[in-house]
Write an enzyme that holds these catalytic residues in place. Structure first.
Site, short mmCIF file in Angstrom:
data_model
loop_
_atom_site.label_atom_id
_atom_site.label_comp_id
_atom_site.label_asym_id
_atom_site.label_seq_id
_atom_site.Cartn_x
_atom_site.Cartn_y
_atom_site.Cartn_z
N GLU A 147 -32.81 -32.59 -6.51
CA GLU A 147 -31.73 -33.05 -5.52
C GLU A 147 -31.94 -32.31 -4.40
O GLU A 147 -32.29 -31.21 -4.27
CB GLU A 147 -30.21 -33.05 -5.86
CG GLU A 147 -29.59 -31.68 -6.16
CD GLU A 147 -29.27 -30.77 -5.15
OE1 GLU A 147 -29.13 -29.67 -5.52
OE2 GLU A 147 -29.37 -31.26 -4.06
N LEU A 149 -29.51 -32.31 -1.65
CA LEU A 149 -28.23 -32.84 -0.76
C LEU A 149 -27.72 -31.79 0.00
O LEU A 149 -27.35 -30.62 -0.64
CB LEU A 149 -27.32 -33.21 -1.92
CG LEU A 149 -27.81 -34.17 -2.86
CD1 LEU A 149 -26.68 -34.61 -3.94
CD2 LEU A 149 -28.35 -35.48 -2.09
N ARG A 150 -27.62 -31.78 1.25
CA ARG A 150 -27.00 -30.89 2.25
C ARG A 150 -25.54 -31.17 1.74
O ARG A 150 -24.95 -32.22 1.80
CB ARG A 150 -27.41 -31.01 3.51
CG ARG A 150 -28.76 -30.46 3.85
CD ARG A 150 -29.08 -31.20 5.35
NE ARG A 150 -28.92 -32.76 5.43
CZ ARG A 150 -28.79 -33.56 6.57
NH1 ARG A 150 -28.37 -32.92 7.56
NH2 ARG A 150 -28.54 -34.64 6.34
N LYS A 200 -38.42 -28.06 -5.49
CA LYS A 200 -37.24 -27.87 -4.85
C LYS A 200 -37.20 -26.41 -4.41
O LYS A 200 -36.65 -26.37 -3.34
CB LYS A 200 -36.37 -28.05 -6.40
CG LYS A 200 -34.80 -27.56 -6.02
CD LYS A 200 -33.97 -28.31 -5.05
CE LYS A 200 -32.73 -27.75 -4.65
NZ LYS A 200 -31.96 -28.53 -3.80
N ASN A 204 -36.26 -25.53 -0.18
CA ASN A 204 -35.08 -24.67 0.27
C ASN A 204 -35.70 -23.27 0.99
O ASN A 204 -35.38 -22.70 1.91
CB ASN A 204 -34.16 -24.35 -0.82
CG ASN A 204 -33.14 -25.48 -0.85
OD1 ASN A 204 -33.15 -26.30 -0.14
ND2 ASN A 204 -32.07 -25.10 -1.74
N PHE A 245 -33.72 -27.90 11.67
CA PHE A 245 -33.55 -26.80 11.42
C PHE A 245 -34.41 -25.63 12.10
O PHE A 245 -34.99 -24.48 11.81
CB PHE A 245 -34.33 -26.43 9.89
CG PHE A 245 -33.27 -26.98 8.74
CD1 PHE A 245 -32.82 -28.31 8.94
CD2 PHE A 245 -32.86 -26.16 7.87
CE1 PHE A 245 -31.59 -28.63 7.89
CE2 PHE A 245 -31.68 -26.40 6.92
CZ PHE A 245 -31.40 -27.76 6.95
N GLY A 249 -28.58 -19.23 14.64
CA GLY A 249 -27.25 -18.95 14.13
C GLY A 249 -27.37 -17.61 13.57
O GLY A 249 -28.04 -16.54 13.75
N CYS A 256 -26.80 -22.37 -2.09
CA CYS A 256 -28.02 -22.62 -2.42
C CYS A 256 -29.17 -21.76 -1.75
O CYS A 256 -30.15 -21.28 -2.53
CB CYS A 256 -28.57 -24.05 -2.15
SG CYS A 256 -27.20 -25.35 -3.12
N LYS A 317 -21.23 -23.26 7.18
CA LYS A 317 -21.77 -23.99 8.34
C LYS A 317 -20.52 -24.97 8.57
O LYS A 317 -19.60 -25.10 7.76
CB LYS A 317 -22.92 -24.84 8.05
CG LYS A 317 -22.74 -25.70 6.63
CD LYS A 317 -24.12 -26.66 6.36
CE LYS A 317 -23.70 -27.56 5.37
NZ LYS A 317 -24.76 -28.46 5.18
C1 UDX Z 1 -29.25 -26.86 1.33
C2 UDX Z 1 -30.53 -27.84 1.77
O1 UDX Z 1 -30.59 -28.36 3.01
C3 UDX Z 1 -30.27 -29.03 0.67
O2 UDX Z 1 -31.65 -29.95 0.87
C4 UDX Z 1 -30.28 -28.40 -0.78
O3 UDX Z 1 -30.16 -29.31 -1.71
C5 UDX Z 1 -29.16 -27.56 -0.74
O4 UDX Z 1 -29.43 -26.36 0.00
P1 UDX Z 1 -26.81 -26.74 2.19
O5 UDX Z 1 -26.68 -25.24 1.47
O6 UDX Z 1 -25.80 -27.48 2.27
O7 UDX Z 1 -28.29 -27.43 1.89
O8 UDX Z 1 -27.18 -26.04 3.84
P2 UDX Z 1 -27.96 -26.61 5.01
O9 UDX Z 1 -27.46 -27.45 5.98
O10 UDX Z 1 -29.43 -26.61 4.59
O11 UDX Z 1 -28.04 -25.09 5.69
C6 UDX Z 1 -28.35 -23.87 5.07
C7 UDX Z 1 -27.95 -22.76 6.05
O12 UDX Z 1 -28.84 -22.53 7.13
C8 UDX Z 1 -26.36 -22.97 6.66
O13 UDX Z 1 -25.81 -21.33 6.62
C9 UDX Z 1 -26.75 -23.16 8.11
O14 UDX Z 1 -25.73 -22.84 9.01
C10 UDX Z 1 -28.13 -22.50 8.11
N1 UDX Z 1 -28.80 -23.33 9.41
C11 UDX Z 1 -29.27 -24.48 9.14
C12 UDX Z 1 -29.20 -22.87 10.54
O15 UDX Z 1 -28.71 -21.65 10.81
N2 UDX Z 1 -29.99 -23.47 11.60
C13 UDX Z 1 -30.27 -24.83 11.22
O16 UDX Z 1 -30.88 -25.10 12.26
C14 UDX Z 1 -30.18 -25.24 9.84
#
Ligand code: UDX
Length: 426
Positions: A147, A149-150, A200, A204, A245, A249, A256, A317
């Site tokens: 998967e 999924l964010r 996968k 990530n 991305f 930040g 994940c 986030k």
């Molecule tokens: C992530 C993957 O995106 C998803 O495909 C996977 O299945 C699970 O892990 P998630 O953990 O929900 O999803 O978070 P994501 O939205 O990817 O952000 C991950 C981290 O990166 C967060 O702390 C977020 O704040 C940070 N981030 C993301 C940034 O600092 N800058 C960005 O531009 C994007």
């Protein structure tokens, strides 16, 4: 329409169950937690996911989604058994697959001939083979279907994916799994199971690397007098890179990225390759937490002892209530270690249960900043962007702010009299 059991009613399992029901399948969602199942039967959703309550409610009303405790009864009548189980990180970085093996052992005697076990959990490369061996049934296949999924966007990511990855040794089994998704308009990437499992982790890890790259680039921009927003606009317009991305930040976190990064380093080491590049990304992410704390220190003339700091945001986030491996908490720990007194406001956090004891929880942004010497924006909640900053400035002992998400308008904040710092903007 297929009959599908989904084992595990967490972030992935619940979203998968509701979305598969939405696609027209008959779904039984299984968990071992009786209380969780009782709540779900009443349509009460324990996680914060846009669109999920509605899909669950519709699935229940249309009788194509039900919730049960225990896998045995559910799988007997299923053509597919989806595994959406936790694979927690062990001390050495390896992902623990015991939950999956336990379910396979439970269902071995009861799954019907021809059933396909579809693994959605993030697992070490080679686990598909481990599960296929463990089931000890020649008439049952195991297929990998990772998967992407964010959190906070899981329903959208499930129903509108960039691609669907299916890892199967038996092409017929792979095609049958592909048919489950036939009403979704997305390319299907058919590969072998080991490659699916690797995709996968690679996804990530690459995304985390991209985030750490832009965080480091922001530091370079500060040093050379460039503007990170201008740089990422130019960078992201290259279709080989893409604009997503690239938002600076406080570092990456969540349930994940950290787990998967350590797991991939461990998988590589076990296989004889030292993935030093990823080790460097993990270390750069730790440095980013420190960089934010140092920015706070600099705005307070180098001494945080006894200073009141307002933390705006605690979740890893925005648009989630998840505190797991949150960069905001990592930064808070570093500020507390330097003697700061911390008060935090996060729209989705109202209990101290998962919060370090050094942090007091405020119920409003006003309470958090009242008499504070400095504020730090750590989570990109829209509420912070639309806050009444002139009022907040007056509430603070002195208007100082570190914007660790580049959420606010730099010039407006400086005009309001803030001593303001952010990430890589001129
Ligand atoms: C992530 C993957 O995106 C998803 O495909 C996977 O299945 C699970 O892990 P998630 O953990 O929900 O999803 O978070 P994501 O939205 O990817 O952000 C991950 C981290 O990166 C967060 O702390 C977020 O704040 C940070 N981030 C993301 C940034 O600092 N800058 C960005 O531009 C994007």
């Amino acid at each position: 329409m297929s009959t599908i059991s989904v084992i595990g009613a967490g972030y992935v399992g619940l979203t998968t169950s509701a979305c598969l029901a939405h696609l027209g399948h008959e779904v039984i969602c299984v968990d071992i937690d009786q209380e969780k199942i009782r709540q779900l039967k009443q349509g009460k959703i324990p996680i914060h996911e846009a669109g999920l309550p509605e899909l669950v409610q519709t699935g229940i009303s249309n009788r194509c989604l039900q919730f049960v405790v225990g896998a045995k009864d559910a799988v007997a009548s299923s053509e597919f058994v989806f595994l959406c189980l936790p694979t927690p990180q062990e001390e050495d970085g390896r992902a623990d697959v015991d939950a999956l093996l336990s379910v396979v052992n439970q269902i071995r005697e009861v799954v019907s001939p021809g059933t396909i076990i579809v693994n959605k959990s993030t697992v070490p490369v080679g686990t598909n083979t481990t599960l296929a061996t463990a089931i000890r049934r020649d008439d049952v296949s195991v297929v990998s279907n990772p998967e992407f999924l964010r959190e906070g966007a899981a329903v959208t990511d499930f129903l509108q994916p960039d691609r669907i990855v299916i890892g199967a040794n038996d092409s017929k089994a792979g095609d049958r799994v592909a048919q489950i998704y036939e009403s979704i308009d997305a390319p299907i990437v058919h590969v072998d199971p080991a490659s699916a499992e690797t995709i996968k982790y690679a996804t990530n890890s690459f995304l985390a690397t991209k985030v750490s790259f832009v965080n480091a680039l922001a530091a370079v921009c500060e040093a050379v007098g460039a503007d990170i927003d201008a740089v990422t606009a130019g960078l992201g317009s290259d279709t080989r890179i893409g604009p997503r991305f690239l938002q600076p930040g406080p570092g990456w976190g969540g349930s994940c990225f950290p787990k998967d990064m350590h797991a991939l380093v461990r998988i590589a080491t076990d296989a004889g390759y030292e993935f030093d590049l990823l080790r460097a990304v993990i270390s750069a992410n730790e440095q980013q937490f420190e960089r934010i704390a140092t920015k706070a220190e600099r705005l307070l003339e180098g001494d945080l002892a006894g200073q009141n700091i307002a933390l705006l945001g605690l979740t890893f986030k925005a648009h989630t209530d998840d505190l797991r491996n949150s960069p905001a908490i990592e930064v808070a720990r570093r500020l507390a270690k330097k003697g700061a007194i911390l008060r935090a406001y996060d729209p989705m956090v109202n209990s101290t249960s998962d919060i370090p004891s050094e942090i007091e929880i405020a119920t409003t942004i006003e309470n958090a900043v009242n008499q504070a010497d400095l504020a730090v924006v750590l989570t990109e909640w829209p509420e912070f962007a639309s806050a009444d900053w002139p009022v907040l400035a007056d509430l603070m002992k002195s208007p100082r702010l570190v914007d660790a998400r580049n959420l606010l308008d730099r010039d407006s904040m400086i005009e309001l009299g803030f001593r303001y710092d952010d990430l890589g903007r001129t």
